[in-house]
Write an enzyme that holds these catalytic residues in place. Sequence first.
Site, PDB file in Angstrom:
ATOM      1  N   ILE A 158       0.751  -1.155  -0.122  1.00  0.00           N
ATOM      2  CA  ILE A 158      -0.059  -0.087  -0.193  1.00  0.00           C
ATOM      3  C   ILE A 158       1.006   1.390   0.063  1.00  0.00           C
ATOM      4  O   ILE A 158       0.308   2.204  -0.440  1.00  0.00           O
ATOM      5  CB  ILE A 158      -0.783   0.056   1.208  1.00  0.00           C
ATOM      6  CG1 ILE A 158      -2.180   0.977   1.015  1.00  0.00           C
ATOM      7  CG2 ILE A 158      -0.308   0.370   2.405  1.00  0.00           C
ATOM      8  CD1 ILE A 158      -3.416   0.786   1.840  1.00  0.00           C
ATOM      9  N   GLY A 197       2.942  -4.050  11.083  1.00  0.00           N
ATOM     10  CA  GLY A 197       2.347  -4.224   9.845  1.00  0.00           C
ATOM     11  C   GLY A 197       2.081  -3.074   8.932  1.00  0.00           C
ATOM     12  O   GLY A 197       3.018  -2.258   8.838  1.00  0.00           O
ATOM     13  N   ASP A 201       0.711  -0.045   9.856  1.00  0.00           N
ATOM     14  CA  ASP A 201       1.051   1.051  10.452  1.00  0.00           C
ATOM     15  C   ASP A 201       2.688   1.403  10.429  1.00  0.00           C
ATOM     16  O   ASP A 201       2.979   2.435   9.975  1.00  0.00           O
ATOM     17  CB  ASP A 201       0.582   0.814  11.820  1.00  0.00           C
ATOM     18  CG  ASP A 201       0.493   2.401  12.537  1.00  0.00           C
ATOM     19  OD1 ASP A 201       0.530   3.265  12.012  1.00  0.00           O
ATOM     20  OD2 ASP A 201       0.398   2.106  13.668  1.00  0.00           O
ATOM     21  N   GLY A 233      -5.234  -8.413   9.912  1.00  0.00           N
ATOM     22  CA  GLY A 233      -3.520  -8.921  10.255  1.00  0.00           C
ATOM     23  C   GLY A 233      -3.355  -9.211  11.705  1.00  0.00           C
ATOM     24  O   GLY A 233      -4.329 -10.094  12.406  1.00  0.00           O
TER      25      GLY A 233
END
Length: 180
Positions: free
Chosen positions: A10, A31, A33, A123
């Site tokens: 992303i 993850g 973030d 996740g």
Amino acid sequence: MRIVLVRGDITDEAVDAVVNAANSSLLGGGGVDGAVHRKGGPEILAACRELRASRYGKGLPTGRAVATTAGRLPARHVIHTVGPVWSGDEDRSELLASCYRESLRVADELGARTVAFPAVSTGIYGWPMADGARIAVETVRAARTEVEEVRFVLFGETAYRVFAEAVGDAEATGGAGGVS
């Protein structure tokens, strides 16, 4: 609205807004973030610290969304949303749906026409992928928004396949990016 499925990272998406599956502290984590903060650089962290100091002293509540600069990402903005941790004892589906609705609301406030979403809460927060995909797709399709394109950017093959089933587009299951 167009829904596009992308297998990939992303943080590589050149869109108006990338949605970050943030933790409530807004200060980075693992993850998606962690990847957003690492690749986006210190500008994102500085903007998040400012939000913590001004409006979100106790952190961003679950299901809510807020925007910052995208720093060094190819996007214009990052929309941070805090997904719920999955629970077998309590239905938190409305909180997960709220992440998508609130992110699109913020996107509209920013004038964003293209938005890239991860699979929020699927996740480390443990949300079952098929249910997370169903909620994501149904919520986005039902949203009243000016966003013209929503990209679900899915890191792995399994997530991509599950989202393709939720979208219900046979074309989406075949390639690196499908459209509904």
